[in-house]
Design a protein around this motif. Sequence first.
Motif, short mmCIF file in Angstrom:
data_model
loop_
_atom_site.label_atom_id
_atom_site.label_comp_id
_atom_site.label_asym_id
_atom_site.label_seq_id
_atom_site.Cartn_x
_atom_site.Cartn_y
_atom_site.Cartn_z
N GLY A 155 9.45 57.64 4.00
CA GLY A 155 8.00 57.46 4.01
C GLY A 155 7.42 57.00 5.32
O GLY A 155 6.41 56.27 5.33
N LEU A 156 7.97 57.43 6.45
CA LEU A 156 7.49 56.97 7.75
C LEU A 156 6.40 57.84 8.35
O LEU A 156 5.83 57.48 9.39
N ALA A 157 6.07 58.97 7.73
CA ALA A 157 5.13 59.91 8.35
C ALA A 157 3.81 59.27 8.78
O ALA A 157 3.32 59.56 9.88
N PRO A 158 3.19 58.38 7.99
CA PRO A 158 1.89 57.83 8.40
C PRO A 158 1.94 56.93 9.63
O PRO A 158 0.90 56.59 10.18
N THR A 159 3.14 56.55 10.07
CA THR A 159 3.25 55.64 11.21
C THR A 159 3.17 56.38 12.55
O THR A 159 3.15 55.73 13.60
N TYR A 160 3.12 57.70 12.52
CA TYR A 160 3.07 58.50 13.75
C TYR A 160 1.72 59.20 13.90
O TYR A 160 1.06 59.49 12.91
N HIS A 161 1.36 59.49 15.14
CA HIS A 161 0.14 60.27 15.37
C HIS A 161 0.32 61.72 14.92
O HIS A 161 -0.65 62.38 14.55
N LEU A 162 1.56 62.20 14.98
CA LEU A 162 1.84 63.60 14.65
C LEU A 162 3.27 63.69 14.15
O LEU A 162 4.17 63.03 14.68
N VAL A 163 3.49 64.51 13.14
CA VAL A 163 4.84 64.73 12.62
C VAL A 163 5.20 66.19 12.84
O VAL A 163 4.47 67.10 12.43
N VAL A 164 6.34 66.41 13.50
CA VAL A 164 6.87 67.75 13.76
C VAL A 164 8.09 67.95 12.88
O VAL A 164 9.03 67.14 12.92
N VAL A 165 8.10 69.01 12.10
CA VAL A 165 9.21 69.33 11.22
C VAL A 165 9.85 70.63 11.68
O VAL A 165 9.15 71.63 11.90
#
Length: 393
Positions: free
Chosen positions: A119-129
């Motif tokens: 559940g770390l996605a909200p801690t970044y400005h952008l998530v690249v998968v």
Amino acid sequence: MLKVGLTGGIGSGKSAVARRLTECGAVLIDSDRVAREVVAPGTEGLAEIVAAFSERILDAEGALDRAALGALVFADETARRRLEAITHPRVRARAAELAAAAAPDAIVVNDVPLLVEVGLAPTYHLVVVVQTEVATRLARLARDRGMDRAEAERRIAAQADDARRRGAADVLLTNDGSLDDLHAAVDALWRERLRPYEANLRERRAAPSEHVVLMEADPTWPQQYARLAARIRHALAPADLRIDHIGSTAVPGLAARDVIDIQLTVPTLADADGPLAERLAEAGFPRLPGEWWDDPRPPGSGRWEKRLHGSADPGRPVHLHVRPANAPGWRYALLMRDHLRADPDQRSAYLALKRELAASAPDSAAWTTAKDPWFDEEHLRAEQWAAQTGWRP
């Protein structure tokens, strides 16, 4: 600095993306490497793991025997959570130290295999998968790691599936082609999105989104809103403010400009200024300069003041409307959304108007003004609907 979360399933090619981003100029924080560092011989992390699981998880040299530890925790949910409670805070703290040491204009890429799972996605400005077909991943794991098929399938099944990762992705890089294809995609991402995003974030400015382009309804708009809302909640925590998806992208099936409209509810307009505005800017949602308000419905009353923030991300235009709870503009935004969701005839009428105006009102100001007469009438219809149904915001 711009904080980017990078993730992908085992065998997806995430490490190749990380290497290319480093070549472009990114500062890479490898969570696997950090995880090994915080439990190296002599560390408090290793001592706590030994205290929890005994010395049987050590090898002959006194280092952590990862295979032995994995055998203990893989099928034991309680043991796994105990281990995570020891390692995850240390990994986060060390990653924060490394990020703090980067230059103010850095693009810091956190390579986190289990970013979605924890559940770390909200801690970044952008998530690249990074996403790759399972058959390709199985072949790579056999070729590059000598992993037999059963073990590879077990490892893949233990991680989040592709659908869950896509839900967390602001950027989806597919890696079923050649390495050259992957490098070209990463280079374009760096040039067209990450560098401009970092500059906008540092300068506290929003990426422009003035041209009106009407596009067919995108079924992922609600999912995109959910990612943005989670990022805003994280930025404003521990404050627990109401956040709503409003505007045309919140109405299923309605064509719209590709701009996500979000309403953030504050107790008073004064609460929208100062620390709150700065925390939003740090999260990638800088305040737009000047004064902002909504035209009143019906016309003639005083203007409805608000604060308006945009998005520093050139790849995801956002209008973040900050309005006081129970103010006329706050209520109106929710009422219009809910009435259009409920009334297919008015939804169709609004769509026809949008299509008519899209070609003749290419800038935002003209687009908004041209819709005013229709919305004056729609406001009356919506109020009648609210009274009949007992609607509440």
